[in-house]
Scaffold this motif. Sequence first.
Motif, PDB file in Angstrom:
ATOM      1  N   SER A 180       0.854  -1.186   0.000  1.00 37.63           N
ATOM      2  CA  SER A 180       0.000   0.000   0.000  1.00 37.63           C
ATOM      3  C   SER A 180       0.886   1.232   0.000  1.00 37.63           C
ATOM      4  CB  SER A 180      -0.907  -0.010   1.233  1.00 37.63           C
ATOM      5  OG  SER A 180      -1.805   1.070   1.208  1.00 37.63           O
ATOM      6  N   TYR A 181       0.513   2.220  -0.812  1.00 38.98           N
ATOM      7  CA  TYR A 181       1.400   3.363  -1.034  1.00 38.98           C
ATOM      8  C   TYR A 181       0.706   4.689  -0.776  1.00 38.98           C
ATOM      9  CZ  TYR A 181       4.462  -0.058  -3.213  1.00 38.98           C
ATOM     10  OH  TYR A 181       5.266  -1.139  -3.430  1.00 38.98           O
ATOM     11  N   GLY A 182       1.509   5.698  -0.590  1.00 43.41           N
ATOM     12  CA  GLY A 182       1.038   7.056  -0.363  1.00 43.41           C
ATOM     13  C   GLY A 182       2.124   7.817   0.367  1.00 43.41           C
ATOM     14  N   ALA A 183       2.102   9.141   0.253  1.00 42.99           N
ATOM     15  CA  ALA A 183       3.093   9.954   0.966  1.00 42.99           C
ATOM     16  C   ALA A 183       2.951   9.738   2.469  1.00 42.99           C
ATOM     17  CB  ALA A 183       2.893  11.422   0.628  1.00 42.99           C
ATOM     18  N   LEU A 184       4.068   9.704   3.172  1.00 43.21           N
ATOM     19  CA  LEU A 184       4.042   9.471   4.614  1.00 43.21           C
ATOM     20  C   LEU A 184       3.083  10.428   5.319  1.00 43.21           C
ATOM     21  CD1 LEU A 184       5.289   7.982   7.067  1.00 43.21           C
ATOM     22  CD2 LEU A 184       6.965   9.833   7.167  1.00 43.21           C
ATOM     23  N   GLU A 185       3.081  11.674   4.888  1.00 40.31           N
ATOM     24  CA  GLU A 185       2.224  12.685   5.512  1.00 40.31           C
ATOM     25  C   GLU A 185       0.747  12.363   5.336  1.00 40.31           C
ATOM     26  OE1 GLU A 185       1.522  17.555   5.321  1.00 40.31           O
ATOM     27  OE2 GLU A 185       3.114  16.604   4.142  1.00 40.31           O
ATOM     28  N   ASP A 186       0.414  11.646   4.254  1.00 41.51           N
ATOM     29  CA  ASP A 186      -0.989  11.388   3.921  1.00 41.51           C
ATOM     30  C   ASP A 186      -1.534  10.075   4.460  1.00 41.51           C
ATOM     31  OD1 ASP A 186      -0.982  13.750   2.409  1.00 41.51           O
ATOM     32  OD2 ASP A 186      -0.469  12.701   0.546  1.00 41.51           O
ATOM     33  N   VAL A 187      -0.695   9.109   4.709  1.00 47.17           N
ATOM     34  CA  VAL A 187      -1.167   7.765   5.063  1.00 47.17           C
ATOM     35  C   VAL A 187      -1.704   7.753   6.494  1.00 47.17           C
ATOM     36  CG1 VAL A 187      -0.540   5.351   5.377  1.00 47.17           C
ATOM     37  CG2 VAL A 187       0.463   6.652   3.495  1.00 47.17           C
ATOM     38  N   PRO A 188      -2.968   7.381   6.688  1.00 43.23           N
ATOM     39  CA  PRO A 188      -3.497   7.265   8.048  1.00 43.23           C
ATOM     40  C   PRO A 188      -2.712   6.218   8.835  1.00 43.23           C
ATOM     41  CG  PRO A 188      -5.274   7.208   6.422  1.00 43.23           C
ATOM     42  CD  PRO A 188      -3.977   7.077   5.666  1.00 43.23           C
ATOM     43  N   MET A 189      -2.491   6.478  10.121  1.00 43.42           N
ATOM     44  CA  MET A 189      -1.698   5.556  10.921  1.00 43.42           C
ATOM     45  C   MET A 189      -2.334   4.174  11.023  1.00 43.42           C
ATOM     46  SD  MET A 189       1.117   6.977  11.540  1.00 43.42           S
ATOM     47  CE  MET A 189       1.766   5.704  12.615  1.00 43.42           C
ATOM     48  N   ALA A 190      -3.657   4.111  10.952  1.00 46.27           N
ATOM     49  CA  ALA A 190      -4.316   2.797  10.997  1.00 46.27           C
ATOM     50  C   ALA A 190      -3.910   1.952   9.794  1.00 46.27           C
ATOM     51  CB  ALA A 190      -5.836   2.971  11.034  1.00 46.27           C
ATOM     52  N   GLU A 191      -3.781   2.591   8.622  1.00 42.88           N
ATOM     53  CA  GLU A 191      -3.351   1.860   7.424  1.00 42.88           C
ATOM     54  C   GLU A 191      -1.878   1.470   7.527  1.00 42.88           C
ATOM     55  OE1 GLU A 191      -4.369   3.492   3.631  1.00 42.88           O
ATOM     56  OE2 GLU A 191      -6.349   4.173   4.290  1.00 42.88           O
ATOM     57  N   ALA A 192      -1.071   2.356   8.100  1.00 39.74           N
ATOM     58  CA  ALA A 192       0.348   2.058   8.280  1.00 39.74           C
ATOM     59  C   ALA A 192       0.523   0.858   9.209  1.00 39.74           C
ATOM     60  CB  ALA A 192       1.062   3.279   8.857  1.00 39.74           C
ATOM     61  N   LYS A 193      -0.203   0.850  10.308  1.00 41.77           N
ATOM     62  CA  LYS A 193      -0.105  -0.253  11.266  1.00 41.77           C
ATOM     63  C   LYS A 193      -0.584  -1.563  10.652  1.00 41.77           C
ATOM     64  CE  LYS A 193      -0.506   2.651  15.381  1.00 41.77           C
ATOM     65  NZ  LYS A 193      -1.351   3.090  16.516  1.00 41.77           N
ATOM     66  N   ASN A 194      -1.612  -1.487   9.814  1.00 46.62           N
ATOM     67  CA  ASN A 194      -2.120  -2.693   9.163  1.00 46.62           C
ATOM     68  C   ASN A 194      -1.054  -3.289   8.238  1.00 46.62           C
ATOM     69  OD1 ASN A 194      -4.341  -4.567   8.365  1.00 46.62           O
ATOM     70  ND2 ASN A 194      -4.116  -3.556   6.389  1.00 46.62           N
ATOM     71  N   GLN A 195      -0.348  -2.417   7.523  1.00 48.21           N
ATOM     72  CA  GLN A 195       0.687  -2.916   6.618  1.00 48.21           C
ATOM     73  C   GLN A 195       1.838  -3.579   7.383  1.00 48.21           C
ATOM     74  OE1 GLN A 195       2.549  -2.076   2.405  1.00 48.21           O
ATOM     75  NE2 GLN A 195       1.883  -0.255   3.454  1.00 48.21           N
ATOM     76  N   ILE A 196       2.256  -2.965   8.476  1.00 46.77           N
ATOM     77  CA  ILE A 196       3.310  -3.557   9.297  1.00 46.77           C
ATOM     78  C   ILE A 196       2.822  -4.855   9.930  1.00 46.77           C
ATOM     79  CG2 ILE A 196       4.786  -3.233  11.311  1.00 46.77           C
ATOM     80  CD1 ILE A 196       5.642  -1.506   8.986  1.00 46.77           C
ATOM     81  N   ASP A 197       1.577  -4.872  10.341  1.00 41.65           N
ATOM     82  CA  ASP A 197       0.990  -6.064  10.954  1.00 41.65           C
ATOM     83  C   ASP A 197       1.017  -7.246   9.991  1.00 41.65           C
ATOM     84  OD1 ASP A 197      -0.051  -7.221  13.209  1.00 41.65           O
ATOM     85  OD2 ASP A 197      -2.117  -6.648  12.817  1.00 41.65           O
TER      86      ASP A 197
END
Length: 270
Positions: free
Chosen positions: A85-102
Amino acid sequence: MAKTVLVTGASSGIGEATAIYLAQAGYTVYGAARRTDKLQALAVYGIRPVTLDVTDDASMTGCIATIAREAGAVDVLVNNAGLGSYGALEDVPMAEAKNQIDINLFGTARLIQLVLPAMRKNKWGKIVNISSVGGKVGLPMGSWYHASKFAVEGLSDSLRNEVRPFGIDVIVIEPGGTKSEMISIGGNDLQRVSGKTVYKPQADRLVKMYDDIEKNAVEPVEIAKLIKKGIEARRPRARYVGGGMAGVMLFFRKILSDKLFDRLIISQMK
């Protein structure tokens, strides 16, 4: 006796191709995914479908318990389930970031925890972690994807020396451009997340770059062949690289300074 293999993310792409390729080579293969309806088509190859959600601990423990009950143990774990999943760091919701790491990191680590006791008991096992060229090279707009794959690389390096005394090998696969759903999903996510923000010009250029990558992408079976090569090697390499532009990218990453490599990446986004 045929070795038992668990391939995660087997409903499409590299996972599906690997499950089929190994089943045709005589392995007992369990194909795991959340989308179990898509796994039914694999039955013709003798692949056993199993439900698996790598963000759900009960699902993971249940999957391993099912295989242990039916086949004795997982001899070879192919950690392929992943999200790009992609997007600028500033734009990516933290819930989506955590899901990707998960999905990409913690799911991988938890499955390894679950298969290791039986592998140690049997004094034999192969753990194959599907990383990416993106585990060595970071592209703009992919902060969380690259963070997760860089982490898989580090986890694998550490784990390799932890489990070697027990007869267990850890193998990293670094695919480059490979035909799969991930390229189109990544492009769509990029536009959804950053296509209307101040990062739109970069997002548009990167989507075009993805289109070029897709034109040079290899069939997933080429990565499946690397996986088979690794698990059948008496002394497997720590890493196997394949796929569109993979070798070239890693070569330039190795010989160029950070500044020059950044210029190379930016030059490809015009």
